[in-house]
Design a protein around this motif. Sequence first.
Motif, PDB file in Angstrom:
ATOM      1  N   GLY A  48       1.145  -7.786   3.444  1.00  0.00           N
ATOM      2  CA  GLY A  48       0.695  -6.656   2.640  1.00  0.00           C
ATOM      3  C   GLY A  48       0.748  -5.323   3.367  1.00  0.00           C
ATOM      4  N   GLN A  49       0.322  -4.297   2.650  1.00  0.00           N
ATOM      5  CA  GLN A  49       0.288  -2.947   3.202  1.00  0.00           C
ATOM      6  C   GLN A  49      -0.790  -2.859   4.288  1.00  0.00           C
ATOM      7  N   PRO A  50      -0.568  -2.035   5.308  1.00  0.00           N
ATOM      8  CA  PRO A  50      -1.577  -1.904   6.368  1.00  0.00           C
ATOM      9  C   PRO A  50      -2.815  -1.153   5.887  1.00  0.00           C
ATOM     10  N   ASP A  51      -3.908  -1.357   6.592  1.00  0.00           N
ATOM     11  CA  ASP A  51      -5.140  -0.623   6.311  1.00  0.00           C
ATOM     12  C   ASP A  51      -5.069   0.788   6.881  1.00  0.00           C
ATOM     13  N   HIS A  52      -4.251   0.962   7.928  1.00  0.00           N
ATOM     14  CA  HIS A  52      -4.086   2.272   8.561  1.00  0.00           C
ATOM     15  C   HIS A  52      -2.677   2.342   9.131  1.00  0.00           C
ATOM     16  N   GLU A  53      -2.075   3.520   9.019  1.00  0.00           N
ATOM     17  CA  GLU A  53      -0.746   3.746   9.587  1.00  0.00           C
ATOM     18  C   GLU A  53      -0.777   5.004  10.436  1.00  0.00           C
ATOM     19  N   ALA A  54      -0.173   4.944  11.632  1.00  0.00           N
ATOM     20  CA  ALA A  54      -0.120   6.107  12.513  1.00  0.00           C
ATOM     21  C   ALA A  54       1.314   6.307  12.992  1.00  0.00           C
ATOM     22  N   LEU A  55       1.784   7.533  12.900  1.00  0.00           N
ATOM     23  CA  LEU A  55       3.114   7.885  13.368  1.00  0.00           C
ATOM     24  C   LEU A  55       3.009   8.270  14.841  1.00  0.00           C
ATOM     25  N   LEU A  56       3.725   7.564  15.694  1.00  0.00           N
ATOM     26  CA  LEU A  56       3.667   7.837  17.130  1.00  0.00           C
ATOM     27  C   LEU A  56       4.736   8.826  17.566  1.00  0.00           C
ATOM     28  N   ARG A  57       5.940   8.678  16.969  1.00  0.00           N
ATOM     29  CA  ARG A  57       7.030   9.587  17.332  1.00  0.00           C
ATOM     30  C   ARG A  57       7.985   9.717  16.164  1.00  0.00           C
ATOM     31  N   ALA A  58       8.276  10.954  15.811  1.00  0.00           N
ATOM     32  CA  ALA A  58       9.245  11.238  14.756  1.00  0.00           C
ATOM     33  C   ALA A  58      10.045  12.460  15.179  1.00  0.00           C
TER      34      ALA A  58
END
Length: 99
Positions: A48-58
């Motif tokens: 399933g979808q995560p409870d939290h998402e964090a972008l580390l590098r873009a």
Amino acid sequence: MHRVTHPTLAPLAAALLLASASTLAADAGERKFIRKGMGEGEVVLKIGQPDHEALLRAVRGQPEEKTWTYFPNARDPQTLTIVRFHAGRVAEVERKIAR
């Protein structure tokens, strides 16, 4: 069983069926089976979808890096699961006991 015969309702019915099927497919008990190299779509399908998402590098021209965090759940109690992605593929899976 009721048949959808109205032409504008058929796509809606199909979308609802797919959404419910993917909800059933996602199982927190499967979190321990996430492995390096799996794609994001495969992870979502399994757990399933995560409870939290964090972008580390873009950075333009470089692979994107991010983490998805799954909080403890009745099917995976006391375990925090963190999945790190590199270019859309699982690079690392960390499972911690959360009290």
